[in-house]
Design a protein around this motif. Structure first.
Motif, PDB file in Angstrom:
ATOM      1  N   TYR A 102       0.813  -1.215   0.000  1.00 24.72           N
ATOM      2  CA  TYR A 102       0.000   0.000   0.000  1.00 24.72           C
ATOM      3  C   TYR A 102       0.844   1.262   0.000  1.00 24.72           C
ATOM      4  N   THR A 103       0.263   2.316  -0.576  1.00 21.65           N
ATOM      5  CA  THR A 103       0.837   3.650  -0.478  1.00 21.65           C
ATOM      6  C   THR A 103      -0.147   4.562   0.253  1.00 21.65           C
ATOM      7  N   MET A 104       0.364   5.409   1.117  1.00 25.60           N
ATOM      8  CA  MET A 104      -0.495   6.240   1.964  1.00 25.60           C
ATOM      9  C   MET A 104      -1.149   7.362   1.152  1.00 25.60           C
ATOM     10  N   ILE A 105      -2.450   7.547   1.362  1.00 26.19           N
ATOM     11  CA  ILE A 105      -3.166   8.645   0.702  1.00 26.19           C
ATOM     12  C   ILE A 105      -3.729   9.644   1.715  1.00 26.19           C
ATOM     13  N   HIS A 106      -3.766   9.286   2.982  1.00 23.60           N
ATOM     14  CA  HIS A 106      -4.182  10.212   4.044  1.00 23.60           C
ATOM     15  C   HIS A 106      -3.508   9.802   5.333  1.00 23.60           C
ATOM     16  N   PRO A 107      -2.881  10.738   6.038  1.00 23.60           N
ATOM     17  CA  PRO A 107      -2.679  12.130   5.681  1.00 23.60           C
ATOM     18  C   PRO A 107      -1.686  12.258   4.512  1.00 23.60           C
ATOM     19  N   ARG A 108      -1.544  13.452   4.019  1.00 28.15           N
ATOM     20  CA  ARG A 108      -0.616  13.661   2.898  1.00 28.15           C
ATOM     21  C   ARG A 108       0.822  13.435   3.328  1.00 28.15           C
ATOM     22  N   ARG A 161      -5.082   6.242   5.747  1.00 32.34           N
ATOM     23  CA  ARG A 161      -5.739   5.603   4.612  1.00 32.34           C
ATOM     24  C   ARG A 161      -4.702   5.281   3.544  1.00 32.34           C
ATOM     25  N   TYR A 162      -4.946   4.160   2.851  1.00 31.44           N
ATOM     26  CA  TYR A 162      -3.997   3.670   1.862  1.00 31.44           C
ATOM     27  C   TYR A 162      -4.714   3.190   0.606  1.00 31.44           C
ATOM     28  N   ARG A 163      -3.966   3.250  -0.490  1.00 29.96           N
ATOM     29  CA  ARG A 163      -4.401   2.661  -1.761  1.00 29.96           C
ATOM     30  C   ARG A 163      -3.452   1.505  -2.082  1.00 29.96           C
ATOM     31  N   ALA A 164      -3.999   0.383  -2.500  1.00 33.08           N
ATOM     32  CA  ALA A 164      -3.167  -0.767  -2.821  1.00 33.08           C
ATOM     33  C   ALA A 164      -2.397  -0.531  -4.116  1.00 33.08           C
ATOM     34  N   THR A 165      -1.105  -0.801  -4.079  1.00 35.44           N
ATOM     35  CA  THR A 165      -0.291  -0.820  -5.294  1.00 35.44           C
ATOM     36  C   THR A 165      -0.121  -2.250  -5.793  1.00 35.44           C
ATOM     37  N   THR A 166      -0.293  -3.207  -4.882  1.00 35.02           N
ATOM     38  CA  THR A 166      -0.317  -4.629  -5.211  1.00 35.02           C
ATOM     39  C   THR A 166      -1.402  -5.275  -4.368  1.00 35.02           C
ATOM     40  N   GLY A 167      -2.306  -6.010  -5.010  1.00 34.01           N
ATOM     41  CA  GLY A 167      -3.363  -6.688  -4.280  1.00 34.01           C
ATOM     42  C   GLY A 167      -4.685  -5.950  -4.332  1.00 34.01           C
ATOM     43  N   SER A 168      -5.678  -6.513  -3.674  1.00 33.11           N
ATOM     44  CA  SER A 168      -7.021  -5.948  -3.655  1.00 33.11           C
ATOM     45  C   SER A 168      -7.675  -6.285  -2.325  1.00 33.11           C
TER      46      SER A 168
END
Length: 223
Positions: A102-108, A161-168
């Motif tokens: 995952y990559t962090m999307i919140h906080p910036r 909060r995070y967005r997956a870069t690998t996986g779901s």
């Protein structure tokens, strides 16, 4: 003070047969975590077990960034598993095996205090997708209203909060708690529908099986 959190996470959820758990836990605690923590860019790690939801076993690795997973140092250890790993690692015995980056999307960006903080005693984790048509509006609501409101609740250390870069699935909500009962309190429940937008936006969430899950820390390497 050395950073203990960055902008990336490696999260590994597993279920394993009950008769395999003792050796699985020994492998993780005595070999695997230390092996991974020796890789540059791995900042901290701990193991957790589900007290609500699932899968049961969770390993959390705080990463400098998701790019650590593409580094030569990581690829060297991951492509040369030890005999113990080959025998009792998740790829060999797990009945459920979810490995997401995952990559962090919140906080910036993390505050200095957050970056230096240790692994929390308990976590609440939400793994979810939303329809593309509401993605932008939903993310704005989640980061500016929903997480900040829950961060007001006693016992909540912080929310990320995070967005997956690998996986779901695509999104991960990562609440750090002082204890695993925080999300059962009246204060937490009061924030659930504190604003009308929350009722509307929450309807769009599509949670993965076992989500949201509450986890308690069971092991962490000494630092």
């Amino acid at each position: 003070m050395a950073a203990k959190k960055g902008t990336g996470l490696l999260m590994v959820w597993t279920d394993v047969p009950a008769d395999k758990e003792p050796e699985f836990n020994r492998w993780y605690n005595e070999e695997h975590l230390a092996e991974r923590m020796a890789v540059p860019g791995f900042l901290n790690a701990a193991r957790y077990e589900a007290v609500k939801g699932g899968p049961k076993h969770l390993a959390v690795y705080e990463l400098e960034s998701p790019a650590v997973m593409d580094s030569p140092a990581y690829k060297k250890v991951s492509s040369n598993p030890t005999p113990w790993t080959q025998r009792v690692g998740p790829q060999a015995i797990a009945t459920t095996f979810i490995r997401n980056i995952y990559t962090m999307i919140h906080p910036r960006a993390l505050s200095a205090a957050a970056a230096a903080s240790d692994m929390a005693p308990a976590l609440q984790l939400g793994r979810m997708d939303v329809p593309a048509a509401v993605d932008a509006e939903w993310n704005e609501w989640y980061s500016t209203i929903y997480v900040p409101n829950y961060e007001k609740v006693p016992g909540v250390i912080r929310g990320r909060r995070y967005r997956a870069t690998t996986g779901s699935p695509t999104y991960l909500t990562f609440y750090e708690f002082e204890n695993p009962k925080v999300s059962e309190t009246p204060a937490w429940n009061a924030q659930r529908d504190a604003v009308p937008a929350s009722i509307k936006m929450r309807e769009h969430m599509r949670h993965a099986p076992g989500s949201p899950g509450v986890y308690v820390k069971t092991f962490q390497l000494g630092r």
